[in-house]
Design a protein around this motif. Structure first.
Motif, PDB file in Angstrom:
ATOM      1  N   GLN A  92     -10.515  13.217  46.246  1.00 14.74           N
ATOM      2  CA  GLN A  92      -9.190  13.722  46.191  1.00 14.74           C
ATOM      3  C   GLN A  92      -8.999  14.804  47.311  1.00 14.74           C
ATOM      4  O   GLN A  92      -9.455  15.917  47.297  1.00 14.74           O
ATOM      5  N   ALA A  93      -7.961  14.456  48.085  1.00 19.31           N
ATOM      6  CA  ALA A  93      -7.461  15.772  49.367  1.00 19.31           C
ATOM      7  C   ALA A  93      -6.103  15.924  48.793  1.00 19.31           C
ATOM      8  O   ALA A  93      -5.234  15.057  48.727  1.00 19.31           O
ATOM      9  N   ALA A  94      -5.724  17.430  48.378  1.00 22.91           N
ATOM     10  CA  ALA A  94      -4.710  17.586  48.181  1.00 22.91           C
ATOM     11  C   ALA A  94      -3.950  18.875  48.820  1.00 22.91           C
ATOM     12  O   ALA A  94      -4.834  19.681  49.038  1.00 22.91           O
ATOM     13  N   TRP A  95      -2.612  18.712  48.972  1.00 23.16           N
ATOM     14  CA  TRP A  95      -2.174  20.080  49.797  1.00 23.16           C
ATOM     15  C   TRP A  95      -1.839  21.181  49.044  1.00 23.16           C
ATOM     16  O   TRP A  95      -1.599  21.101  47.542  1.00 23.16           O
ATOM     17  N   ALA A  96      -2.371  22.366  49.411  1.00 21.27           N
ATOM     18  CA  ALA A  96      -2.022  23.710  48.609  1.00 21.27           C
ATOM     19  C   ALA A  96      -1.273  24.415  49.426  1.00 21.27           C
ATOM     20  O   ALA A  96      -1.152  25.615  49.310  1.00 21.27           O
ATOM     21  N   GLY A  97      -0.635  24.063  50.524  1.00 26.52           N
ATOM     22  CA  GLY A  97       0.259  24.856  51.144  1.00 26.52           C
ATOM     23  C   GLY A  97       0.222  25.409  52.503  1.00 26.52           C
ATOM     24  O   GLY A  97      -1.114  25.143  53.039  1.00 26.52           O
ATOM     25  N   SER A  98       1.206  25.879  53.368  1.00 28.06           N
ATOM     26  CA  SER A  98       1.119  26.388  54.728  1.00 28.06           C
ATOM     27  C   SER A  98       1.934  27.682  54.481  1.00 28.06           C
ATOM     28  O   SER A  98       3.024  27.731  54.227  1.00 28.06           O
ATOM     29  N   PHE A  99       1.097  28.738  54.722  1.00 24.78           N
ATOM     30  CA  PHE A  99       1.984  29.999  54.379  1.00 24.78           C
ATOM     31  C   PHE A  99       1.427  31.232  55.315  1.00 24.78           C
ATOM     32  O   PHE A  99       0.039  30.967  55.552  1.00 24.78           O
ATOM     33  N   GLU A 100       2.226  31.667  55.707  1.00 26.85           N
ATOM     34  CA  GLU A 100       1.651  33.050  56.998  1.00 26.85           C
ATOM     35  C   GLU A 100       0.537  32.492  57.880  1.00 26.85           C
ATOM     36  O   GLU A 100      -0.163  33.220  58.035  1.00 26.85           O
ATOM     37  N   GLY A 101       0.801  31.401  58.590  1.00 30.56           N
ATOM     38  CA  GLY A 101       0.161  31.014  59.705  1.00 30.56           C
ATOM     39  C   GLY A 101      -1.131  30.291  59.368  1.00 30.56           C
ATOM     40  O   GLY A 101      -1.964  30.015  59.953  1.00 30.56           O
ATOM     41  N   GLN A 102      -1.188  29.900  58.135  1.00 26.33           N
ATOM     42  CA  GLN A 102      -2.488  29.151  57.661  1.00 26.33           C
ATOM     43  C   GLN A 102      -2.161  28.143  56.651  1.00 26.33           C
ATOM     44  O   GLN A 102      -1.057  28.042  56.083  1.00 26.33           O
ATOM     45  N   THR A 103      -2.964  27.103  56.797  1.00 30.18           N
ATOM     46  CA  THR A 103      -2.747  25.839  55.975  1.00 30.18           C
ATOM     47  C   THR A 103      -3.833  25.685  55.040  1.00 30.18           C
ATOM     48  O   THR A 103      -5.111  25.709  55.432  1.00 30.18           O
ATOM     49  N   THR A 104      -3.604  25.354  53.730  1.00 34.19           N
ATOM     50  CA  THR A 104      -4.883  25.240  52.891  1.00 34.19           C
ATOM     51  C   THR A 104      -4.648  23.744  52.157  1.00 34.19           C
ATOM     52  O   THR A 104      -3.414  23.311  51.912  1.00 34.19           O
ATOM     53  N   VAL A 105      -5.771  23.267  51.954  1.00 38.68           N
ATOM     54  CA  VAL A 105      -5.926  22.008  51.202  1.00 38.68           C
ATOM     55  C   VAL A 105      -7.289  21.902  50.484  1.00 38.68           C
ATOM     56  O   VAL A 105      -8.239  22.672  50.473  1.00 38.68           O
ATOM     57  N   GLY A 106      -6.971  21.555  49.161  1.00 43.51           N
ATOM     58  CA  GLY A 106      -8.002  21.374  48.292  1.00 43.51           C
ATOM     59  C   GLY A 106      -8.594  20.029  48.334  1.00 43.51           C
ATOM     60  O   GLY A 106      -8.114  19.187  48.586  1.00 43.51           O
ATOM     61  N   LEU A 107      -9.931  19.913  48.327  1.00 44.42           N
ATOM     62  CA  LEU A 107     -10.686  18.582  48.304  1.00 44.42           C
ATOM     63  C   LEU A 107     -11.738  18.619  47.113  1.00 44.42           C
ATOM     64  O   LEU A 107     -12.392  19.438  46.977  1.00 44.42           O
ATOM     65  N   GLY A 108     -11.485  17.705  46.358  1.00 45.89           N
ATOM     66  CA  GLY A 108     -12.133  17.293  45.076  1.00 45.89           C
ATOM     67  C   GLY A 108     -13.327  16.265  45.591  1.00 45.89           C
ATOM     68  O   GLY A 108     -13.028  15.262  46.447  1.00 45.89           O
ATOM     69  N   VAL A 109     -14.779  16.635  45.203  1.00 43.95           N
ATOM     70  CA  VAL A 109     -15.745  15.891  45.539  1.00 43.95           C
ATOM     71  C   VAL A 109     -16.581  15.516  44.501  1.00 43.95           C
ATOM     72  O   VAL A 109     -16.285  16.252  43.293  1.00 43.95           O
ATOM     73  N   ARG A 110     -17.566  14.574  44.583  1.00 49.72           N
ATOM     74  CA  ARG A 110     -18.255  14.307  43.530  1.00 49.72           C
ATOM     75  C   ARG A 110     -18.963  15.211  42.748  1.00 49.72           C
ATOM     76  O   ARG A 110     -19.001  15.535  41.501  1.00 49.72           O
ATOM     77  N   THR A 111     -19.821  16.141  43.475  1.00 51.17           N
ATOM     78  CA  THR A 111     -20.505  17.243  43.008  1.00 51.17           C
ATOM     79  C   THR A 111     -20.776  18.465  44.166  1.00 51.17           C
ATOM     80  O   THR A 111     -20.318  18.128  45.363  1.00 51.17           O
ATOM     81  N   ARG A 112     -21.137  19.510  43.960  1.00 49.10           N
ATOM     82  CA  ARG A 112     -21.496  20.621  44.927  1.00 49.10           C
ATOM     83  C   ARG A 112     -22.676  19.956  45.887  1.00 49.10           C
ATOM     84  O   ARG A 112     -23.649  19.992  45.567  1.00 49.10           O
ATOM     85  N   LEU A 113     -22.253  19.647  47.020  1.00 47.80           N
ATOM     86  CA  LEU A 113     -23.083  19.019  47.909  1.00 47.80           C
ATOM     87  C   LEU A 113     -22.945  19.699  49.336  1.00 47.80           C
ATOM     88  O   LEU A 113     -22.142  20.487  49.597  1.00 47.80           O
ATOM     89  N   PRO A 114     -23.898  19.865  50.184  1.00 48.96           N
ATOM     90  CA  PRO A 114     -24.128  20.448  51.177  1.00 48.96           C
ATOM     91  C   PRO A 114     -22.948  20.062  52.224  1.00 48.96           C
ATOM     92  O   PRO A 114     -22.428  18.729  52.238  1.00 48.96           O
ATOM     93  N   PHE A 115     -22.356  21.183  53.031  1.00 49.17           N
ATOM     94  CA  PHE A 115     -21.177  20.638  53.925  1.00 49.17           C
ATOM     95  C   PHE A 115     -21.237  21.603  55.120  1.00 49.17           C
ATOM     96  O   PHE A 115     -22.226  22.121  55.263  1.00 49.17           O
ATOM     97  N   ARG A 116     -20.694  21.041  56.353  1.00 48.97           N
ATOM     98  CA  ARG A 116     -20.609  21.577  57.419  1.00 48.97           C
ATOM     99  C   ARG A 116     -19.044  21.593  57.949  1.00 48.97           C
ATOM    100  O   ARG A 116     -18.439  20.608  57.781  1.00 48.97           O
ATOM    101  N   ILE A 117     -18.861  22.452  58.683  1.00 45.47           N
ATOM    102  CA  ILE A 117     -17.444  22.474  59.253  1.00 45.47           C
ATOM    103  C   ILE A 117     -17.657  23.035  60.827  1.00 45.47           C
ATOM    104  O   ILE A 117     -18.252  24.022  60.980  1.00 45.47           O
ATOM    105  N   PHE A 118     -16.962  22.571  61.747  1.00 44.69           N
ATOM    106  CA  PHE A 118     -16.995  22.963  63.227  1.00 44.69           C
ATOM    107  C   PHE A 118     -15.703  22.499  63.744  1.00 44.69           C
ATOM    108  O   PHE A 118     -14.727  21.666  63.236  1.00 44.69           O
ATOM    109  N   ILE A 119     -15.408  22.895  64.981  1.00 46.09           N
ATOM    110  CA  ILE A 119     -14.361  22.780  65.954  1.00 46.09           C
ATOM    111  C   ILE A 119     -14.790  21.807  66.917  1.00 46.09           C
ATOM    112  O   ILE A 119     -15.707  21.974  67.570  1.00 46.09           O
TER     113      ILE A 119
END
Length: 137
Positions: A92-119
């Motif tokens: 599940q991906a859920a909105w957690a707000g946009s406040f003071e120039g940043q946007t937050t999302v919560g992501l529910g995943v099956r279990t703690r697994l490796p991730f990577r993030i990039f632009i």
């Protein structure tokens, strides 16, 4: 923070990982992401209900509104930002707000697994913040 606002959140399934994409109308300047016990709403601290065995707190350093305060991203369902039916890792991906120039999302995943993030730059003058979460260790 970036003046380039968030315009969309999308997802994709791949052989080895599930992907969440944040589209921006300009250059992305940063993000923060990590596993947390609970994702909370920006400003209020109200818990964001999420399905899954682990939760990622994702902050994209970009607002979800333009310089005049008009929304640039308005999810039709804040509790289900994208349809994750059939995904191996995402729950599940859920909105957690946009406040003071940043946007937050919560992501529910099956279990703690490796991730990577990039632009990624483009298309055009836009950019994307991309989060991949592996299916397995």
């Amino acid at each position: 923070m970036s003046a380039a606002p968030l315009t969309d959140i999308r997802s994709g399934r791949h052989d080895c990982y599930d992907r969440l994409i944040f589209d921006l109308a300009g250059s992305a300047i940063g993000y923060r992401v990590g596993y947390v016990d609970e994702v909370v709403m920006d400003a209020s601290g109200t818990p964001v209900p999420l399905r899954g065995g682990a939760f990622l707190h994702i902050v994209v350093l970009a607002p979800a509104n333009d310089t005049t305060g008009n929304s640039t991203y308005r999810p039709s369902n804040r509790g289900e930002l994208v349809d994750l039916t059939g995904y191996r890792t995402f729950r599940q991906a859920a909105w957690a707000g946009s406040f003071e120039g940043q946007t937050t999302v919560g992501l529910g995943v099956r279990t703690r697994l490796p991730f990577r993030i990039f632009i990624l730059e483009g298309p055009g003058s836009g950019s994307r913040v991309v989060l991949d979460v592996a299916h397995f260790w």
